[in-house]
Design a protein around this motif. Structure first.
Motif, mmCIF file in Angstrom:
data_model
loop_
_atom_site.group_PDB
_atom_site.id
_atom_site.type_symbol
_atom_site.label_atom_id
_atom_site.label_comp_id
_atom_site.label_asym_id
_atom_site.label_seq_id
_atom_site.Cartn_x
_atom_site.Cartn_y
_atom_site.Cartn_z
ATOM 1 N N ASN A 68 64.426 136.011 -0.654
ATOM 2 C CA ASN A 68 63.217 134.771 -1.597
ATOM 3 C C ASN A 68 63.898 133.746 -1.750
ATOM 4 O OD1 ASN A 68 61.399 135.994 0.069
ATOM 5 N ND2 ASN A 68 59.961 137.373 -1.503
ATOM 6 N N ALA A 69 65.033 134.399 -3.028
ATOM 7 C CA ALA A 69 65.370 133.352 -3.773
ATOM 8 C C ALA A 69 66.297 132.432 -2.880
ATOM 9 C CB ALA A 69 66.669 134.295 -5.176
ATOM 10 N N MET A 72 63.816 129.330 -2.090
ATOM 11 C CA MET A 72 63.408 129.123 -2.508
ATOM 12 C C MET A 72 64.242 127.620 -2.468
ATOM 13 S SD MET A 72 61.954 131.441 -4.869
ATOM 14 C CE MET A 72 62.232 130.223 -6.599
ATOM 15 N N ARG A 90 52.613 128.910 -7.715
ATOM 16 C CA ARG A 90 52.077 129.921 -6.493
ATOM 17 C C ARG A 90 52.753 130.826 -5.678
ATOM 18 N NH1 ARG A 90 47.273 130.868 -9.150
ATOM 19 N NH2 ARG A 90 46.009 128.794 -10.067
ATOM 20 N N TRP A 92 55.941 131.032 -5.794
ATOM 21 C CA TRP A 92 56.551 132.010 -6.236
ATOM 22 C C TRP A 92 55.897 133.839 -6.481
ATOM 23 C CZ3 TRP A 92 58.030 128.124 -10.793
ATOM 24 C CH2 TRP A 92 58.507 127.012 -10.237
ATOM 25 N N GLN A 93 54.122 132.896 -7.058
ATOM 26 C CA GLN A 93 53.703 134.268 -7.188
ATOM 27 C C GLN A 93 53.609 134.857 -5.844
ATOM 28 O OE1 GLN A 93 50.010 134.103 -8.977
ATOM 29 N NE2 GLN A 93 48.609 135.163 -7.285
ATOM 30 N N LEU A 95 55.844 135.348 -3.383
ATOM 31 C CA LEU A 95 57.148 135.294 -3.620
ATOM 32 C C LEU A 95 58.003 137.102 -4.512
ATOM 33 C CD1 LEU A 95 59.749 132.370 -2.662
ATOM 34 C CD2 LEU A 95 58.208 134.049 -0.883
ATOM 35 N N PHE A 96 57.155 136.835 -4.952
ATOM 36 C CA PHE A 96 57.264 138.136 -6.265
ATOM 37 C C PHE A 96 56.263 139.459 -5.623
ATOM 38 C CE2 PHE A 96 59.400 135.567 -8.731
ATOM 39 C CZ PHE A 96 60.597 135.433 -9.166
ATOM 40 N N PHE A 97 55.011 139.089 -5.250
ATOM 41 C CA PHE A 97 54.350 140.008 -4.562
ATOM 42 C C PHE A 97 54.699 140.628 -3.391
ATOM 43 C CE2 PHE A 97 51.418 140.415 -1.374
ATOM 44 C CZ PHE A 97 50.287 141.882 -1.773
ATOM 45 N N GLN A 99 57.824 141.070 -2.461
ATOM 46 C CA GLN A 99 58.953 142.157 -2.666
ATOM 47 C C GLN A 99 58.871 143.164 -3.309
ATOM 48 O OE1 GLN A 99 62.365 141.590 -1.935
ATOM 49 N NE2 GLN A 99 61.827 141.371 -0.779
ATOM 50 N N TYR A 100 57.288 143.052 -4.087
ATOM 51 C CA TYR A 100 57.306 143.716 -5.226
ATOM 52 C C TYR A 100 56.418 144.935 -4.559
ATOM 53 C CZ TYR A 100 56.702 147.249 -9.695
ATOM 54 O OH TYR A 100 56.511 147.426 -10.296
#
Lengths: 204, 204
Positions: A68-69, A72, A90, A92-93, A95-97, A99-100
């Protein structure tokens, strides 16, 4: 030219292949078999100490890890990332969702089921069902009112979530109760220059 | 004024509190007890469908979730994020590393050990030791030659990794074999306007 260290069945790798293809950026593909430890050799660990693909060689001996980096990095200034500060956040939000809350459940289940797993993983596999479906429900909620995840247009948030959602059934997750997610999958795969997961626009 | 929905023992929440404090941005803190389901109420799920803190209310009824997305949102254009395209991407790389390879092992172990866990979690807890230590080793390697994680200066990458590394022992991870990580923890906590995890510069 970018060089991408990758493993074709990987959804994380696919994200990068798909974006590079849709950006019409040529790249050299170097395939490694993660099931044979090819990302844990001293040679590869010198490139990425975390021992994972995808890894983008931005220029000779300059490496960028984390799918995801990389998305970006490649999408800044393109139509695949909004300019607006809050809309970008949003993306980014999501993308972290991904991966987590999504990948560790849906992608890991798929990896175990398609590449083999020991009996000791049965409980862990079962434990991933509830949080994996919860992640799909978060997507379903958003997509009920919107065609895409952010700003009603196709962005790297859609690429990141598409990668493992469209093969969720290989991880024993049914999309039967997620009609909005299924409709969104079709919208994503209908984008110009879409390529499927095991193909690359420029690779073998 | 920003409103931050948070739970004081949370390292993910702490990241945001620390950055807001070091940026001298005042904020209203709304504390929720995640151990009592206070982030899974219909009222909170309407704010964040994923049911997690930290959640930043950017303006009235406009919410941003995911701790590292919030760090990125707040740090753009500040001294806490490099301007250079590749250096910025390296910050992102560390943020995704934190959420994928570090937090699910070290933070989750700490949560189970400090907030209570059933006997059925014992195997899962044991399984987190090896990948958690592998994550610490990735940090140790980088910090052997560099004072900070990116560009030899303090950035949101350091804030994100500090949050759970400095309390790793509460998750049963010893930092005894990671002298470079320990020295870096001291450099981070020595930064101007540093605040500890259960305090907020502006909260109660």
């Amino acid at each position: 030219m970018y060089r991408l260290y990758d493993f074709l069945p990987s959804g994380n790798g696919y994200k990068v292949r798909l974006l590079l293809t849709q950006l019409a950026i040529p790249f050299e593909l170097v395939l490694l078999d993660i099931t044979k430890g090819e990302t844990r050799t001293p040679e590869f660990l010198a490139k990425n100490a975390n021992g994972r693909i995808p890894l983008l060689e931005v220029e000779t001996d300059v490496y960028l890890a984390e799918s995801n980096a990389i998305l970006m990095y490649l999408s800044e200034g393109t139509a695949f990332l909004p300019q607006d500060r809050l809309a970008k956040a949003r993306v980014w939000q999501w993308l972290f969702f991904e991966q987590y809350s999504h990948e560790p459940n849906i992608a890991t289940s798929r990896f175990w089921l398609t590449h083999g797993m020991g009996a000791e993983k049965q409980q862990a596999l079962a434990d991933k069902q509830a949080p994996g479906y919860a992640a799909l429900q978060v997507m379903e909620n958003r997509l009920t009112d919107h065609p895409f995840l952010v700003e009603d247009r196709y962005t790297i948030a859609d690429i990141a979530l598409y990668a493992y959602t469209h093969v969720a059934e290989e991880g024993n997750f049914s999309l039967g109760n997620y009609p909005q997610v299924r409709a969104w999958l079709n919208r994503v795969s209908g984008q110009p220059n879409h390529v499927p997961i095991t193909q690359s626009g420029f690779g073998p």
